[in-house]
Enzyme design. Structure first.
Site: not given
Lengths: 234, 224, 234, 224
Positions: D46-47
């Protein structure tokens, strides 16, 4: 080693050094971690010296080892065509090979070298630094004024294979390093198509602190257990 | 290291305030660490990836993974941290290192230095010199006043390749200390026993004289 | 707190929140960590909302908080002139302020935002990314072909003051973070003239693992103890 | 989430090989995690700074410092790691994330997508969409076949602002799956009960048909 994860069940990352370096083709561009011999993947480099396909190489590394040791041995074996780094004068063999026209050298300021590698790993095509401006090493670089200050353009660097040295890996390939043996290794681990990490120890998945992992496993393709004592080259 | 080199290193110390983050170059600059009165109050950064360099270890305590930029064994102080090369040079280039102490082959009249290459020789090593000179908030040069052949190192124009366009802030030799102000060298201190005449004779660049403690030099004798 | 170091003996980094934010002048550019309210320095932001000089601010942050909370409150207090970030649509107050001409917005792709901050902290004047090419957000950006691929130029970002949130500091100011509350905080801690870190806990020098410190102390000017429970904004 | 959305998510799963590093966008893509047969064999990035996203925690186990890019609580799997935003997007832009699953507002005939802005509205949010589309090795779009008003989302040319020039690799809807090959859409799969005619009627871009399992659709009935 415990087997806690189906990915590791399916496919261990661990390779013998010879098996790992057999993936390196003639003419390849390699990044090799280490500051001199500190943090250099010496076991993998030794295997590379025995690999028939490891020839005509371009090596991106801060130095080319020490005379006859580490990358210094690879040079003496006649495998290195070109070296990209920041400090070659400490190995007289490099100076000699260059003088005799056997070795092409591309010299970069150490910070520019590190940043170019980091940029290559991060999908950045190039960047502007003040370092080298107005010097021999800035000649031929495009200049640009940003917010009133002069900068030089530098392209990022990328390699076919990175050979890095860490202290511990978990079975997924997460890496942590040892003190100043970290140096270029984490940056190089991001900037190559194939990453081979030499480590002292492989621990089960979950044994490393998630807050302290320096190289997340997605960067690492193969693990090689080191058979070279740290500092063996000193 | 020689007595002269240690005297130069000691003369750098007053230019380093408590709490400073300092990068010490190879050679004479490295000696500065030994002369700091309260080493605990200065934070030494080494560009190979350590903030908090401690003293040289006893031979039995050497850790091969713990070296400074000159590749010699060091220790780490409490509160130290390790980081990658890109982060280390981010600190340096980004202006987060307060003081760099560097050696020099030549210093020109504007305070620019040459310290990485010799003219006519292949250029095969630079290391972190250019980044430190460009990025450190203040740069102090620590060098012998003259080259081994007795020629001046402080010259009107460098004949050796420049390390950067950025002038240094202070030049410390065994004989004298210069600051660089508005593009010119200013002689601000003479070592004990050094005369202004000696400095004039051994300095090949113009400089202004503004000694901070001129009385101390009224009866100074010739430099040995 | 123990007193193990003369630097900390001489000068503690710990400040009250009000005292710390009093250093922020009208018209200042601030970087503020956090992904929404996660990892946002809420205690410091609350103090900022009470500080008379904190006005006409440019805020560089991924978002502007949530309605009335975190930077969302600072906006409602009328202190923010311009916001630079990647995702403002989650706070309707931001959309409204922009529509009414009270708030200038500079929108960047999230990766470009992060890289611009990292570059600003690392002395990089600008860089080339593929992100945004051929889109509305790439309009007006210079284009360059590097190794046959098209990239866009982006300038680095720098701020007068960074407000960051960490989990623990030691007395020197070394920081470690908490899980995904890390986000933009370590990058921002490198990219401002003055860095104020809000933390849950301050430990003696030497208590943090040197291999696991994320923000070395040379980046940190002041520490503020958080009085806002984590997740208080949720 | 609706039944249709879950069906789309389930249809994405066969496109994710074991061991893949996958970033799931907000909305339908997030649901893909629930449909992975062996979640342990896929690594979710997840960024906002985590590799190794685990399932949603029970309410009493929520950690406010542990969220995915949609700001919802998650857990971390064994072997997870946390990192800063610049490092996270370095992974993404640098091509180290194998698969991004993204939502879309429109997909054009070349497989380029619009998924971040509406025409004529102020452009106030983009997040990581552009970086993911530019950087992921493969991009899979997971979207309803038509917009809420029944209009086609797969169109000859996007009227909404493009997210990137890079075409996606696969488009998965509740009715059909297209791959993008040599700049054109190729229909490779129909969902059970969906006819080719239905897809033709609800797709406003030209596409080539190369069903991988055409027999399955010989007796297919109209899409409900």
């Amino acid at each position: 080693m415990s087997q806690t994860n189906s990915a590791t069940r399916d496919r261990s990352l661990v390779r013998g050094a010879a098996e790992a370096v057999a993936l390196i083709r003639p003419g390849a561009t390699l990044m090799v971690g280490g500051f001199g011999l500190v943090g250099a993947p010496l076991t993998v480099i030794e295997a590379l010296c025995e690999s028939p396909d490891a020839r005509d190489l371009t090596v991106i590394s801060n130095n080319l080892g020490e005379p006859g040791r580490g990358l210094g041995r690879l040079l003496l074996e006649g495998r290195v065509r070109k070296a990209i780094g920041s400090y070659f004068t400490s190995n007289p063999d490099v100076v000699r090979a260059h003088a005799e026209g056997r070795l092409e050298i591309d010299l970069l300021p150490q910070g520019t070298l590190a940043e170019s590698i980091r940029a290559g790993g991060a999908g950045i095509g190039g960047f502007y630094t003040k370092t080298g401006l107005g010097t021999l090493l800035g000649e031929g670089c495009e200049e640009r004024v940003i917010r009133g200050e002069r900068y030089l353009f530098r392209e990022s660097l990328h390699a076919d294979v990175a050979l890095v040295r860490a202290r511990v890996a978990d079975e997924l390939g997460n890496l942590v390093y040892s003190k100043t043996a970290r140096n270029f290794n984490p940056d190089m681990a991001t900037a190559a198509d194939l990453v081979i990490a030499e480590v002292d120890e492989i621990v089960p998945v979950g044994a490393l602190d998630p807050e302290a992992i320096v190289t997340p496993h997605l960067f690492v393709d193969h693990l090689v257990l080191s058979t070279t004592a740290r500092g063996a080259g000193k | 290291m020689s007595d002269v080199q240690n005297r130069i290193a000691a003369r750098v110390v007053p230019h380093i305030p408590p709490g400073a983050v300092v990068n010490l170059g190879i050679g004479i600059p490295t000696l500065v660490a030994d002369h700091l009165p309260d080493a605990d109050a200065v934070f030494l950064q080494t560009e190979n990836g350590l903030l908090g360099v401690g003293p040289t270890p006893a031979p039995e305590d050497v850790d091969p993974d713990l070296v400074h930029a000159g590749k010699q064994p060091v220790t780490a102080r409490p509160g130290a941290s390790y980081f990658a090369s890109s982060a280390s040079f981010g600190m340096i280039r980004g202006g987060h290192v307060g003081i760099a102490v560097l050696g020099a082959l030549q210093i020109d009249a504007q305070g620019r230095i040459a310290n990485w290459a010799l003219p006519g020789k292949p250029v095969l090593g630079v290391g972190g010199a250019m980044d430190l000179l460009v990025g450190a908030k203040r740069v102090i040069v620590a060098t012998t006043h003259t080259a081994k052949d007795g020629s001046a190192k402080i010259v009107a124009e460098c004949t050796f390749p420049l390390t950067a366009l950025r002038p240094v802030d202070v030049v410390v030799t065994e004989a004298a200390t210069f600051t660089v102000e508005n593009g010119e060298l200013v002689l601000v201190d003479l070592a004990d026993g050094v005369t202004l005449d000696w400095v004039r004779e051994h300095t090949a660049a113009p400089f202004r004289t503004a000694l901070r403690n001129p009385a101390r030099h009224e009866e100074s004798i010739d430099h040995a």
